[in-house]
Scaffold this motif. Structure first.
Motif, PDB file in Angstrom:
ATOM      1  N   LYS A   1      62.540  51.988  45.097  1.00  0.00           N
ATOM      2  CA  LYS A   1      62.158  50.735  45.759  1.00  0.00           C
ATOM      3  C   LYS A   1      60.648  50.686  45.974  1.00  0.00           C
ATOM      4  O   LYS A   1      60.008  49.668  45.751  1.00  0.00           O
ATOM      5  CB  LYS A   1      62.866  50.604  47.108  1.00  0.00           C
ATOM      6  CG  LYS A   1      64.328  50.272  47.023  1.00  0.00           C
ATOM      7  CD  LYS A   1      64.912  50.134  48.427  1.00  0.00           C
ATOM      8  CE  LYS A   1      66.392  50.393  48.437  1.00  0.00           C
ATOM      9  NZ  LYS A   1      66.924  50.549  49.794  1.00  0.00           N
TER      10      LYS A   1
ATOM     11  N   GLU B   1      58.750  49.986  42.614  1.00  0.00           N
ATOM     12  CA  GLU B   1      59.330  48.950  41.767  1.00  0.00           C
ATOM     13  C   GLU B   1      58.261  48.090  41.080  1.00  0.00           C
ATOM     14  O   GLU B   1      58.364  47.779  39.884  1.00  0.00           O
ATOM     15  CB  GLU B   1      60.268  48.068  42.597  1.00  0.00           C
ATOM     16  CG  GLU B   1      61.002  47.036  41.789  1.00  0.00           C
ATOM     17  CD  GLU B   1      62.035  46.286  42.620  1.00  0.00           C
ATOM     18  OE1 GLU B   1      62.875  45.604  41.999  1.00  0.00           O
ATOM     19  OE2 GLU B   1      62.015  46.373  43.866  1.00  0.00           O
TER      20      GLU B   1
ATOM     21  N   TYR C   1      64.493  50.015  34.809  1.00  0.00           N
ATOM     22  CA  TYR C   1      64.817  50.785  36.006  1.00  0.00           C
ATOM     23  C   TYR C   1      66.048  50.199  36.664  1.00  0.00           C
ATOM     24  O   TYR C   1      66.455  49.073  36.374  1.00  0.00           O
ATOM     25  CB  TYR C   1      63.635  50.824  36.979  1.00  0.00           C
ATOM     26  CG  TYR C   1      63.317  49.482  37.601  1.00  0.00           C
ATOM     27  CD1 TYR C   1      63.805  49.153  38.860  1.00  0.00           C
ATOM     28  CD2 TYR C   1      62.540  48.548  36.926  1.00  0.00           C
ATOM     29  CE1 TYR C   1      63.536  47.915  39.426  1.00  0.00           C
ATOM     30  CE2 TYR C   1      62.269  47.314  37.483  1.00  0.00           C
ATOM     31  CZ  TYR C   1      62.764  47.012  38.732  1.00  0.00           C
ATOM     32  OH  TYR C   1      62.505  45.787  39.282  1.00  0.00           O
TER      33      TYR C   1
END
Length: 121
Positions: A75, A78, A88
């Motif tokens: 996260k 990202e 991903y």
């Protein structure tokens, strides 16, 4: 893969010399972040532990190296994956074998995981 591996070397030998070199560069890049990491095989992949906690995993495939730094790191980085056009998911990022490994980004993800483990230790 249905094989069972005892160490990184046994795993690396399954791949071409070119892929083996990339895996070794990845291994050294991770180790360069901290010398106290423990190597092990987890989920049939090379993996590292830090303070007895899983740090990161990685695995080679036909066209990429999968890097598994756990969900929060994925996260956190990202936008980097989007910018570099890496595939991903919530579990992994794929580094194409035809490209150079993003060693600086890998180092940042490992440092993120170290901080995450330190906060919860």
């Amino acid at each position: 893969m249905k094989n069972t591996f005892n160490n990184f070397e046994e795993y690396f030998l399954l791949f071409t010399e070119e892929v083996q070199k990339k895996l070794e560069v990845l291994r050294k890049t991770i180790h360069s972040q901290d010398h106290d990491f423990e190597e092990y095989i987890g989920y049939q992949m090379p993996a590292f532990k830090y303070k007895d906690k899983p740090l990161v995993y990685f695995a080679a495939y036909k066209n990429h190296i999968g890097f598994y730094p756990l969900p929060e790191a994925l996260k956190e980085f990202e936008n980097d994956f989007i910018e570099r056009k890496y595939k991903y998911s919530k579990g992994a990022v794929q580094f194409p074998l035809k490209e150079e490994l993003p060693l600086e980004l890998i180092g940042k993800m490992v440092q993120f995981r170290i901080s995450e483990i330190d906060e919860n230790f």
